[in-house]
Design an enzyme around this catalytic site. Structure first.
Site: not given
Ligand SMILES: Cc1ncc(C[n+]2csc(CCOP(=O)(O)O)c2C)c(N)n1
Ligand SMILES: [Mg+2]
Length: 274
Positions: A9, A11, A180
């Protein structure tokens, strides 16, 4: 390790914040952003914000400079370089956009470590305005995933399924997925028994995985900071490499010896810390 695909991922997994919020806040456009958010999908708000910033005279150069100042999670760049040097195939699956991601990866000197970036298209139009488009055109049709953790513009689970289908053809066997956010939950459910998911501890995907452990087939290894991300990622890569080398030895050199006898005589790989 040619057989391992590592999916990041972006960000809050590579950089330490959400890039959309970083750009909007740094360019002093937070109030307008907050006003628009209840009226349209996030992805559409971002395209509209880029139009507003362009009209205010904020050039692409200014946006690039803001992106280059985005805080990166310490030790993540060395972790990426090491995983690449070990022969892993690295990819990004992100709900940010291609312009932000490429600007930051180029600035960090790690663009060449990645073979694919799956994200929302982002490009500079003929007026010098940044346009941000949905990864999936939800105005034309739904992406079809009914999980309430996937935004309308992108289901990362569908992206992972497409990657899995192409990997089967390339002979790549195992996937490590790091993320996240809530959007990283759907792809976590698509991983197989031989795969690994590395959710950031105490972030939305961590909570979702912990509440739904029965649904997750992959091995779960949480991480809190970049040091832990680096350590766990490299440990998994090394352990998988050792396992594969063992099987290679069994196949090539000891074909006449019962496989269990050989296996027991082999040194055990180091356990991966949870
Ligand atoms: C309800 C709702 N709230 C916020 C957002 C937007 N959003 C949340 S985290 C994030 C960064 C993703 O980048 P990465 O995938 O690299 O972490 C974005 C764009 C949304 N889609 N839906
Ligand atoms: Mg994220």
């Amino acid at each position: 390790m040619a057989g391992i695909v590592v999916v990041f991922d972006f960000d809050k997994t590579i950089i330490d914040l959400d890039s959309d919020n970083w750009v909007v806040d740094e360019l002093g456009a937070t109030d307008l952003f907050n006003q628009l958010l209840p009226t349209m999908p996030w992805n559409s708000v971002m395209d509209r914000m880029m139009k507003e910033l362009h009209e205010q005279g904020k050039t692409i150069k200014v946006i690039e400079e803001v992106l280059k100042r985005a805080p990166v999670i310490p030790r993540v760049v060395p972790a990426i370089k090491a995983a690449h040097a070990l022969g892993c195939d690295l990819r990004i699956v992100s709900d940010a956009n291609l312009f932000y991601i490429e600007t930051i990866l180029n600035h960090l000197g790690i663009s060449d470590c990645f073979t694919e970036i799956h994200t929302n298209p982002g490009y500079v139009d003929e007026e010098g305005k940044l346009r941000i488009r949905p990864h999936h055109d939800f105005h034309a049709s739904s992406h079809g995933c009914s999980s309430n953790t996937c935004p309308p513009n992108m289901c990362k689970g569908l992206v992972i399924e497409r990657i899995q289908a192409s990997l089967a053809k390339e002979g790549k066997k195992r996937m490590i997925y790091l993320g996240d956010g809530a959007g990283d939950f759907c792809p976590s459910l698509k991983l197989k028994e031989q795969d690994f998911v590395m959710p950031r501890k105490d972030f939305p995907v961590w909570k979702l995985i912990n509440e739904n452990r029965d649904l997750v087939k992959a091995e779960i290894h949480g991480w809190s900071d970049g040091e832990e991300q680096e350590h766990i990622l490299l440990q998994i890569i090394k352990t998988v490499s050792m396992e594969d080398n063992q099987f290679l030895s069994v196949d090539c050199k000891f074909q006449t010896i019962p496989i269990n006898a050989v296996h027991e005589a082999m040194p055990k790989p180091l356990p991966v810390p949870y």
